[in-house]
Design an enzyme around this catalytic site. Structure first.
Site, PDB file in Angstrom:
ATOM      1  N   VAL A 202     -39.826  27.488 -17.439  1.00  0.00           N
ATOM      2  CA  VAL A 202     -41.289  27.036 -16.710  1.00  0.00           C
ATOM      3  C   VAL A 202     -42.133  28.020 -16.918  1.00  0.00           C
ATOM      4  O   VAL A 202     -43.362  28.173 -17.528  1.00  0.00           O
ATOM      5  CB  VAL A 202     -40.904  26.094 -15.716  1.00  0.00           C
ATOM      6  CG1 VAL A 202     -42.183  25.983 -15.327  1.00  0.00           C
ATOM      7  CG2 VAL A 202     -39.816  25.366 -15.812  1.00  0.00           C
ATOM      8  N   GLU A 203     -42.088  28.832 -16.360  1.00  0.00           N
ATOM      9  CA  GLU A 203     -43.286  30.086 -16.306  1.00  0.00           C
ATOM     10  C   GLU A 203     -43.344  30.720 -17.913  1.00  0.00           C
ATOM     11  O   GLU A 203     -44.620  30.877 -17.755  1.00  0.00           O
ATOM     12  CB  GLU A 203     -43.297  31.536 -15.966  1.00  0.00           C
ATOM     13  CG  GLU A 203     -42.255  30.864 -13.883  1.00  0.00           C
ATOM     14  CD  GLU A 203     -44.305  30.817 -13.220  1.00  0.00           C
ATOM     15  OE1 GLU A 203     -45.464  30.443 -14.517  1.00  0.00           O
ATOM     16  OE2 GLU A 203     -44.637  30.518 -12.749  1.00  0.00           O
ATOM     17  N   THR A 204     -42.428  31.240 -18.307  1.00  0.00           N
ATOM     18  CA  THR A 204     -43.062  32.073 -20.192  1.00  0.00           C
ATOM     19  C   THR A 204     -41.987  31.992 -20.931  1.00  0.00           C
ATOM     20  O   THR A 204     -42.218  32.296 -22.146  1.00  0.00           O
ATOM     21  CB  THR A 204     -43.344  33.435 -19.301  1.00  0.00           C
ATOM     22  OG1 THR A 204     -41.742  33.950 -19.326  1.00  0.00           O
ATOM     23  CG2 THR A 204     -43.849  33.855 -18.547  1.00  0.00           C
ATOM     24  N   TYR A 386     -44.068  21.168 -10.438  1.00  0.00           N
ATOM     25  CA  TYR A 386     -43.259  22.834 -10.754  1.00  0.00           C
ATOM     26  C   TYR A 386     -41.278  22.320 -10.321  1.00  0.00           C
ATOM     27  O   TYR A 386     -40.231  22.414 -11.119  1.00  0.00           O
ATOM     28  CB  TYR A 386     -43.958  23.878  -9.739  1.00  0.00           C
ATOM     29  CG  TYR A 386     -43.312  24.501 -10.840  1.00  0.00           C
ATOM     30  CD1 TYR A 386     -44.061  25.636 -11.692  1.00  0.00           C
ATOM     31  CD2 TYR A 386     -43.110  25.634  -9.806  1.00  0.00           C
ATOM     32  CE1 TYR A 386     -43.364  26.683 -12.143  1.00  0.00           C
ATOM     33  CE2 TYR A 386     -42.573  26.979  -9.780  1.00  0.00           C
ATOM     34  CZ  TYR A 386     -42.540  27.452 -11.236  1.00  0.00           C
ATOM     35  OH  TYR A 386     -41.812  28.684 -11.379  1.00  0.00           O
TER      36      TYR A 386
END
Length: 401
Positions: A202-204, A386
């Site tokens: 999800v982040e990168t 998230y």
């Protein structure tokens, strides 16, 4: 990632310069000088030159070998001290985009008094900072839509950003390549690998995009030109400068998100100081390194209350209109949920903190119990969407392994 390592380690050219200097020993220079004078002297001098040649070349070889070994050893042992100055910066006053900012000058004074930085060094650092107008404009628009209840279809749209083939396939590949590190993190911290993978995805997207903005620019801009959360970002700027000094990083080199988050796991600097770990054993905490990122995410979860072997979510059947307020900060007993017409779809332990989650699909609303481990995920990002994206992406990757 390359820009980060430029700040972490001495430039290769410095090593080459020292290697070249190793052959400029007194014996070598003596031979070359003698050789230049020998053309106009007697044969006896040529004999002396030959002797000097033999001695000189031997000395050069020994000196070059010893100096090379010493230099390599010194680089390995003292790379931190070589770069501990964090770049060669010096200025009497701040120039550039942030000149004439009284609050920034006060911040410099605080860093000098509180942490022992040199004033001229920080003046030089902030003279290199650039104001990120795009970031300020973007956040101004985002703040207008910050509040409000979840919209119909909101979860459907959010989910589609991360539960696609690109993220899932990249996660499977990453899991295969770093299988050993993931398994070790699970054993050491008690966090299943699918949740580590969910965060990194999800982040990168597993490091495929870690940001293009210099962290120095992002944090200076938000610390002194973003009034709504300026105090928070000034704290992150303080942590960033401490991080750069401790790790021997030039503060002008690391790049990250427009808000100053760094590496595969997008840690803010304060999180780096508290929870980043050296998981590959090279003596450095480097969030751009996949193994260090894996260990750091697992450690973050462990330090925020992850309970090994416990559930994360439990779906609920709903009957009629639900009058309970949903949200990650809510707390309900199992009895209260059942009295409101919400019943777990599988056996559920009623102990511990339970929050009520609402996911709005295009065609229906879905209610779930968020267990303490779900709340732990939201400590990474305070958002139901998230945390659910981390949950579902991680589970989908796990199914394909």
């Amino acid at each position: 990632m390359a820009d980060f390592f430029v700040g972490c380690y001495p430039p290769l050219v410095q090593f080459m310069d020292r290697f070249t200097m190793a052959t400029d020993t007194p014996s070598c220079r003596l031979f070359h000088d003698a050789h230049k004078r020998s053309s106009n002297r007697f044969t006896i001098l040529l004999t002396h030159c030959a002797v000097l040649l033999s001695v000189g070349l031997s000395a050069c070889a020994v000196s070059s070998k010893n100096d090379t070994v010493n230099n390599l050893t010194a680089n390995a042992q003292s790379s931190r001290s070589i770069t501990s100055s964090g770049g060669q910066y010096h200025a009497e006053r701040i120039s550039g985009d942030f000149s004439g900012y009284p609050n920034l000058e006060q911040f410099v004074d605080q860093m000098v008094q509180k942490h022992g930085f040199k004033r001229e060094y920080l003046m030089g650092v902030f003279s290199q900072a650039h104001r990120k107008n795009w970031t300020l404009n973007y956040l101004a628009k985002s703040d207008q839509a910050l509040k409000g209840k979840p919209e119909k279809g909101g979860w459907t749209r959010y989910r589609a950003k991360f539960l696609d083939e690109r993220h899932i396939a990249a996660g499977v590949d990453f899991a295969h390549r770093y299988h050993d590190a993931l398994q070790r993190a699970t054993r050491q911290y008690g966090v299943p690998e699918e949740y580590i993978l969910g965060i990194l995805g999800v982040e990168t997207t597993f490091g495929s995009y870690v940001g293009k903005d210099r962290v120095l620019d992002a944090l200076t801009t938000l610390g002194f030109d973003y009034s709504r959360r300026g105090e928070y970002f000034r704290g992150e700027l303080e942590s960033f400068l401490l991080m750069a000094r401790a790790e021997g990083i030039d503060p002008a080199t690391p790049k990250g998100s427009f808000a100053g988050a760094m590496g595969l796991g997008q840690f803010m600097p304060s999180s780096f100081l508290k929870w980043a770990v050296d998981f590959n054993g090279d003596g450095r905490r480097n969030l751009w390194d996949p193994e260090d990122a894996i260990g750091s995410v697992a450690n973050y979860f462990a330090q925020h209350g992850w309970q090994p072997g416990q559930p994360v979510i439990t779906p609920l059947h709903s009957k009629g209109v639900v009058d309970l307020e949903p949200g990650i900060e809510t707390q309900y007993s199992l009895t209260a949920l059942q009295q409101a017409g919400l019943h777990p779809v599988r056996p559920c332990n009623g102990g511990g903190r339970m929050c009520l989650l609402l996911l709005r699909h295009l065609d229906q609303d879905q209610y779930l119990i968020g267990h303490p481990n779900f709340y732990t995920i939201t400590r990474y990002n305070h958002s139901t969407h998230y945390a659910m994206a981390v949950q579902e992406l991680g589970q989908e990757i796990k199914r394909r392994l």
